[in-house]
Design an enzyme around this catalytic site. Structure first.
Site, PDB file in Angstrom:
ATOM      1  N   LYS A  43       9.866   0.402 -16.214  1.00 41.38           N
ATOM      2  CA  LYS A  43       9.318   0.110 -14.880  1.00 41.38           C
ATOM      3  C   LYS A  43      10.475  -0.161 -13.918  1.00 41.38           C
ATOM      4  CE  LYS A  43       6.636  -1.524 -11.513  1.00 41.38           C
ATOM      5  NZ  LYS A  43       5.826  -0.575 -10.696  1.00 41.38           N
ATOM      6  N   SER A  68      -1.111   0.565  -5.429  1.00 40.97           N
ATOM      7  CA  SER A  68      -0.176  -0.198  -4.610  1.00 40.97           C
ATOM      8  C   SER A  68       0.203  -1.447  -5.406  1.00 40.97           C
ATOM      9  CB  SER A  68      -0.804  -0.583  -3.274  1.00 40.97           C
ATOM     10  OG  SER A  68       0.167  -1.275  -2.510  1.00 40.97           O
ATOM     11  N   MET A  69       1.009  -1.204  -6.434  1.00 40.40           N
ATOM     12  CA  MET A  69       1.336  -2.277  -7.384  1.00 40.40           C
ATOM     13  C   MET A  69       2.230  -3.337  -6.739  1.00 40.40           C
ATOM     14  SD  MET A  69      -0.355  -1.034  -9.885  1.00 40.40           S
ATOM     15  CE  MET A  69       0.096  -2.022 -11.295  1.00 40.40           C
ATOM     16  N   LEU A  71       5.655  -3.420  -7.046  1.00 41.20           N
ATOM     17  CA  LEU A  71       6.811  -3.674  -7.919  1.00 41.20           C
ATOM     18  C   LEU A  71       6.683  -4.895  -8.837  1.00 41.20           C
ATOM     19  CD1 LEU A  71       9.986  -2.758  -5.801  1.00 41.20           C
ATOM     20  CD2 LEU A  71       9.476  -2.000  -8.123  1.00 41.20           C
ATOM     21  N   ASN A 125      15.522   4.363  -7.773  1.00 37.02           N
ATOM     22  CA  ASN A 125      14.295   4.696  -7.056  1.00 37.02           C
ATOM     23  C   ASN A 125      14.507   4.592  -5.542  1.00 37.02           C
ATOM     24  OD1 ASN A 125      11.701   5.028  -6.210  1.00 37.02           O
ATOM     25  ND2 ASN A 125      10.838   3.364  -7.427  1.00 37.02           N
ATOM     26  N   CYS A 128       9.822   3.836  -3.323  1.00 42.21           N
ATOM     27  CA  CYS A 128       8.625   3.015  -3.529  1.00 42.21           C
ATOM     28  C   CYS A 128       7.839   2.909  -2.222  1.00 42.21           C
ATOM     29  CB  CYS A 128       8.977   1.614  -4.014  1.00 42.21           C
ATOM     30  SG  CYS A 128       7.498   0.578  -4.129  1.00 42.21           S
ATOM     31  N   ASN A 192       7.775  11.009  -6.515  1.00 43.28           N
ATOM     32  CA  ASN A 192       7.035   9.770  -6.554  1.00 43.28           C
ATOM     33  C   ASN A 192       5.625  10.072  -6.007  1.00 43.28           C
ATOM     34  OD1 ASN A 192       6.334   6.958  -6.536  1.00 43.28           O
ATOM     35  ND2 ASN A 192       8.499   6.472  -6.254  1.00 43.28           N
ATOM     36  N   GLY A 269       2.267  10.458 -15.347  1.00 41.12           N
ATOM     37  CA  GLY A 269       1.899   9.174 -14.759  1.00 41.12           C
ATOM     38  C   GLY A 269       0.415   8.883 -14.886  1.00 41.12           C
TER      39      GLY A 269
HETATM   40  C1  DHB Z   1       5.789   0.850  -7.166  1.00 40.74           C
HETATM   41  C2  DHB Z   1       5.285   2.080  -6.832  1.00 40.74           C
HETATM   42  C3  DHB Z   1       6.126   3.154  -6.776  1.00 40.74           C
HETATM   43  O1  DHB Z   1       5.685   4.397  -6.469  1.00 40.74           O
HETATM   44  C4  DHB Z   1       7.470   2.974  -7.036  1.00 40.74           C
HETATM   45  O2  DHB Z   1       8.285   4.020  -6.972  1.00 40.74           O
HETATM   46  C5  DHB Z   1       7.968   1.740  -7.369  1.00 40.74           C
HETATM   47  C6  DHB Z   1       7.117   0.667  -7.427  1.00 40.74           C
HETATM   48  C7  DHB Z   1       4.896  -0.297  -7.208  1.00 40.74           C
HETATM   49  O3  DHB Z   1       4.002  -0.382  -6.351  1.00 40.74           O
HETATM   50  O4  DHB Z   1       5.070  -1.154  -8.084  1.00 40.74           O
END
Ligand code: DHB
Length: 309
Positions: A43, A68-69, A71, A125, A128, A192, A269
């Site tokens: 991650k 929409s995690m 990170l 990355n 995000c 992404n 994914g």
């Molecule tokens: C997250 C989503 C992404 O597409 C990424 O590249 C990095 C983090 C996230 O929302 O955690």
């Protein structure tokens, strides 16, 4: 023979997890390592652990997913410890995704991975889409160039970047030109999620995830043509760099298409999130069957050989 060797990485097959899916904890990483995947990636990590955005923050959609995690991750030290304890000799290749909240954070993390001198490749990355108030660096070519020029001052090993999807030939060319000026940048992962889409549930007349008013990164079937275009264009425009395909892979067919477009390896994914680690053996076997049916013995027999009219 589905094997592929690139940048000193030897994969039994070209499939692995897209960063973010099944790779936040040791247990999840171990599950990918124990599956039929050809490699695994962690991650995206930040300097400090993060809880991420409020839930629900991932939802299945009719043709893919939205997330929409924000990170959520255990902090880079956790993934560095995982990488230090990892059996690099006996196990499959391990990649580490790094996604600092600032350039300074990225440099500090990369210095730590540099000092650990482990046989794993970094995927930095630049894309995000889910942090409120933080634009995707990959959409700012000058900022991308600045970040990479600072990164290569502290990080001297080969590395890669995760890119957002681009939608205009001028942007493909501009980003490729930035990337081509960094010789130690050896690979790019395209793409992404397609950022800030909106999935609506008709029955409830509602968004399906909580953060950002329902906006989130789109994955799955929705993004396959965009992913293939990005793989193809960066494969054509980059000098001597590998392209890793990511986006819309759910069977051997899409994996084949990514490789035909030029991908060296292929990440999974949304399908991995929905199906679990068993998807790797299934997609691998489907890809092998498709290759046999078409008369291809190795991935190199068709990699990049997309026909145009
Ligand atoms: C997250 C989503 C992404 O597409 C990424 O590249 C990095 C983090 C996230 O929302 O955690």
């Amino acid at each position: 023979d589905l094997s592929v060797s690139w940048l000193g990485v030897n994969m039994e097959n070209p499939l692995y997890n897209a960063s973010g899916v099944m790779c936040r904890s040791r247990e999840e990483l171990d599950a990918v390592a124990a599956s039929a995947a050809g490699a695994l990636i962690t991650k995206s990590c930040t300097l400090l652990p993060r809880e991420g955005n409020p839930e629900p923050r991932y939802a299945k959609a009719p043709h893919g997913s939205i997330n929409s995690m924000g990170l959520p991750n255990a902090g880079y030290q956790y993934y560095l410890d995982y990488a230090k304890a990892y059996d690099h000799q006996g196990g499959k290749p391990l990649f580490v995704s790094v996604s600092g909240m600032s350039l300074e954070d990225n440099l500090e993390m990369l210095a730590a991975f540099r000092d650990a001198d482990l046989p794993c490749l970094v995927e930095l990355n630049l894309s995000c889409p889910n942090l409120p108030g933080k634009p995707q660096i990959g959409y700012d070519f000058e900022a991308s160039s600045h970040v990479l020029s600072e990164v290569v001052k502290v990080y001297h090993k080969p590395f890669g970047v995760k890119l957002p999807p681009y939608f205009d030939p001028v942007h493909f060319a501009e980003m490729a030109s930035v990337l081509n000026s960094f010789p130690s940048l050896k690979y790019v992962t395209c793409i992404n999620s397609v950022g800030n889409g909106l999935v609506i549930d008709l029955d409830s007349e509602s968004v399906v995830i909580k953060p950002k008013g329902g906006l989130g990164g789109i994955g799955g079937d929705y993004v396959l043509p965009t992913a293939l275009a990005n793989v193809r264009e960066f494969y054509r425009l980059l000098d001597d760099k590998h392209v890793i395909g990511c986006g819309g892979v759910k069977s051997g067919r899409e994996a084949f298409m990514h490789i035909l477009a030029g991908a060296t390896a292929v990440q999974v994914g949304t399908c991995l999130y929905e199906e679990g680690a068993a998807c790797f053996a299934r997609i691998r076997d489907e890809l092998a069957a498709l290759m046999q049916q078409k008369g291809y013995a190795t991935l190199a027999d068709f990699r990049g050989k997309l026909k145009t009219m």
